[in-house]
Design a protein around this motif. Sequence first.
Motif, PDB file in Angstrom:
ATOM      1  N   GLU A   1       0.829  -1.210   0.000  1.00 23.10           N
ATOM      2  CA  GLU A   1       0.000   0.000   0.000  1.00 23.10           C
ATOM      3  C   GLU A   1       0.862   1.258   0.000  1.00 23.10           C
ATOM      4  O   GLU A   1       1.761   1.417   0.824  1.00 23.10           O
TER       5      GLU A   1
ATOM      6  N   GLN B   1       0.749   5.786  -0.810  1.00 22.94           N
ATOM      7  CA  GLN B   1      -0.171   6.918  -0.698  1.00 22.94           C
ATOM      8  C   GLN B   1       0.310   8.185  -1.399  1.00 22.94           C
ATOM      9  O   GLN B   1      -0.482   9.076  -1.675  1.00 22.94           O
TER      10      GLN B   1
ATOM     11  N   ASN C   1      -3.843   4.346  -1.824  1.00 18.31           N
ATOM     12  CA  ASN C   1      -4.895   4.710  -0.882  1.00 18.31           C
ATOM     13  C   ASN C   1      -5.436   6.103  -1.231  1.00 18.31           C
ATOM     14  O   ASN C   1      -4.696   7.086  -1.191  1.00 18.31           O
TER      15      ASN C   1
ATOM     16  N   GLU D   1      -7.872   2.004  -3.154  1.00 20.78           N
ATOM     17  CA  GLU D   1      -8.358   1.755  -1.796  1.00 20.78           C
ATOM     18  C   GLU D   1      -9.013   3.003  -1.206  1.00 20.78           C
ATOM     19  O   GLU D   1      -8.552   4.115  -1.446  1.00 20.78           O
TER      20      GLU D   1
END
Length: 261
Positions: free
Chosen positions: A166, A168, A187, A217
């Motif tokens: 993940e 960002q 994200n 996400e």
Amino acid sequence: MNILESIKQKKVEEVAFLKSICSIKSLEKSGFFESKTISIKQSILFSKTGGIISEFKRKSPAKGNINLDANVISITTGYVDAEVAALSVLTDVTFFGAKPDDFFLARENNKIPILRKDFIIDEYQIIQSKTLGADVILLIAKILTHQQMHNYTNLAHQLGMEVFLETQNETEILSVLDIDFDLIGINNRNLNSFEVSIENSIKLAKLLPESSIKIAESGIQSVETIKLLKQNGFNGFLIGEYFMKEQNPAEKCKELIQQLL
């Protein structure tokens, strides 16, 4: 201290306690440790229903209580009946309200890939994930060093699991391109401010190789958003709150998938 730092600090304490009561050797002799895994990467790539990873969670730091008394068996099997590509099940108790047997019950009752959604900060949790029956683990770039991401990815692969990494922001994406992840998540929600920006995710996706399996996400609330993200190179969509806030999360999931077809 922001919420992510608080979670990380709590995880350090949790892992220390777990190590004191159950050794790695004991983990390797229990649960699903010897079981074969199912590829979430392949499931996403060949999904005929939009690459949805439907999530089971009871609460979150961003939204508070969502569905505390949710039935993990009926909801996850309902998701599978809706033909999602994979499941995601939270195992964090303190911040996400998971019950100790949530993941076990989801694994026992479903035969599709399951992501163990937690904050992994130690190799012990990766071995534990295999014991739980996870097919894929989540690694969060924001809370790990580059070396940790390399080491944890290699360990997961040695155990037959895949890695959902993940990210960002641009710095995180550019720093992980040499890591052998299987899926890369972007994200939409800023983990510091909790603001959601789909446009930012689309911009960030352009930094990734076309061959990357890209997962969006957080903050996905409509079919239109999914279609927009798909047009911009995303292969899959991790959706939790949108389903879980409903009285019948599985039915909401089915409705969304039918609109995508």
